[in-house]
Enzyme design. Sequence first.
Site, PDB file in Angstrom:
ATOM      1  N   ASP A  77    -124.725  47.188   9.104  1.00  0.00           N
ATOM      2  CA  ASP A  77    -125.322  47.270   7.764  1.00  0.00           C
ATOM      3  C   ASP A  77    -126.850  47.165   7.878  1.00  0.00           C
ATOM      4  OD1 ASP A  77    -125.664  47.487   5.039  1.00  0.00           O
ATOM      5  OD2 ASP A  77    -124.890  45.491   4.558  1.00  0.00           O
ATOM      6  N   HIS A 115    -136.325  46.791   4.989  1.00  0.00           N
ATOM      7  CA  HIS A 115    -137.254  46.737   3.860  1.00  0.00           C
ATOM      8  C   HIS A 115    -138.656  46.482   4.418  1.00  0.00           C
ATOM      9  CE1 HIS A 115    -134.119  46.663   0.783  1.00  0.00           C
ATOM     10  NE2 HIS A 115    -133.485  45.761   1.509  1.00  0.00           N
ATOM     11  N   GLY A 168    -130.803  42.615   2.387  1.00  0.00           N
ATOM     12  CA  GLY A 168    -130.794  43.509   3.537  1.00  0.00           C
ATOM     13  C   GLY A 168    -131.579  42.999   4.723  1.00  0.00           C
ATOM     14  N   HIS A 185    -122.139  52.154   9.479  1.00  0.00           N
ATOM     15  CA  HIS A 185    -122.752  51.622   8.257  1.00  0.00           C
ATOM     16  C   HIS A 185    -124.215  51.262   8.516  1.00  0.00           C
ATOM     17  CE1 HIS A 185    -122.092  49.026   4.431  1.00  0.00           C
ATOM     18  NE2 HIS A 185    -123.390  49.280   4.577  1.00  0.00           N
ATOM     19  N   ASN A 242    -126.360  41.272   1.515  1.00  0.00           N
ATOM     20  CA  ASN A 242    -125.246  41.389   0.569  1.00  0.00           C
ATOM     21  C   ASN A 242    -124.104  42.156   1.219  1.00  0.00           C
ATOM     22  OD1 ASN A 242    -123.824  41.178  -1.821  1.00  0.00           O
ATOM     23  ND2 ASN A 242    -124.738  42.996  -2.731  1.00  0.00           N
ATOM     24  N   HIS A 259    -118.003  49.617  -0.767  1.00  0.00           N
ATOM     25  CA  HIS A 259    -118.700  48.339  -0.950  1.00  0.00           C
ATOM     26  C   HIS A 259    -117.990  47.658  -2.120  1.00  0.00           C
ATOM     27  CE1 HIS A 259    -122.572  45.919  -1.635  1.00  0.00           C
ATOM     28  NE2 HIS A 259    -121.879  45.704  -2.744  1.00  0.00           N
ATOM     29  N   HIS A 268    -118.337  45.895   5.324  1.00  0.00           N
ATOM     30  CA  HIS A 268    -118.909  44.547   5.549  1.00  0.00           C
ATOM     31  C   HIS A 268    -118.150  43.386   4.893  1.00  0.00           C
ATOM     32  CE1 HIS A 268    -120.543  45.472   1.623  1.00  0.00           C
ATOM     33  NE2 HIS A 268    -121.590  46.133   2.050  1.00  0.00           N
TER      34      HIS A 268
END
Length: 395
Positions: free
Chosen positions: A275, A279, A294, A32, A248, A150, A203
């Site tokens: 995950d 950014h 994120g 992931h 998230n 998800h 997750h």
Amino acid sequence: MTEKFEKFDIPAEYEKYMKDSYTVFPGFCDVHVHFREPGFSYKETIKTGSMAAAHGGYTAVCTMPNLNPVPDSVEHLNEQIDIIEKDAVINVYPYAAITVGQKGEKLADLSGMKDKAIAFSDDGRGVQSSEMMKEAMTKAKSLSKMIVAHCEVNDLLNGGYIHDGVYAKEHGHKGICSESEYLQIMRDIELSKETGCPYHVCHISAKESVEAIRKAKREGVNITCETAPHYLVMCDEDLKEEGRFKMNPPLRGREDKEALIEGVLDGTIDAIATDHAPHSKEEKSKGLSGSPFGIVGLETAFPVLYTKLVKTGIVSLEKIIDLLVYSPRNRFNIPLSSGDFSVWDLNDSYIVNPDDFLSMGKATPFEGEELYGRCLMTFKDYKLVYIDERKLGIK
């Protein structure tokens, strides 16, 4: 499950750098990650993401489909595969979307993409319609493919952006309830029972999710799940007013963290995935409310787990390696080559500095923390894909 380096075939030109105190692990596998290309290469690229993975000891990753274009057709999926073949330094296995544009309205071309996709997922968005998810599971089952979900009920989010817990109440933030996660997991468990489709939950963060999956496994449902390092070692009491703590699902309560650890210990949780979601610095500079969800995690995952769970005696090193190497590979049918391994100095500690990351993303909740475990070299099919030249005294 861990091996000393003598049992690995270290390429001759690098043997001179080895010490008896070093530990060699088989290549980690993360099912992931978000590498953002095509479409959002200002956040991360296949090249930088795979380099970051190699820095973290990973030799295989699975990339999520929230891209532009969304890999919802063979043509769109091939755009990503072309970049992977050109730029990736490790094995990168792309997911294909469940629905067209990840909009949850129309099934994507699952038949056309089945041979090129590791599995099907709309990660980043929960499939809201039970009918659509049933259709997807039925189709995936007929193709001998897995649905990877998800889980998030949009109607329960109410504008929240951190866990609806202690910190949200004390600091006036809008909270995300745990029900938004576990209710959709419970729905999908029933659909997996009905269709027979193999199902993997992304997750998980809530104690109720752990229990629902544990119960489903007892009942023989073909289900697996993952959690992430941050959910195992942090909770909402650790939050700060910074975007690097926003992800998230969110960091939940102390009881949730403890339930996740118990899920690791009793085998309910099948994999630890990062995950990894980079950014830009500007995007993540807007605090808890204004930053996008994120954080990055590939370069800190093993050191975090080793420092906070293994060295403290909470989880064995063998269990951690199983969840980083063998169990996810077994579930996703990802091969492990004898030439895929990484070399670590587990006695070396350092302060986490995002400027040292190879990822373009720098937002980590572990910034400034002291961690043990430094990756010195990573090999993919015996080819060196990462080396810490400074620590090995090469430069």
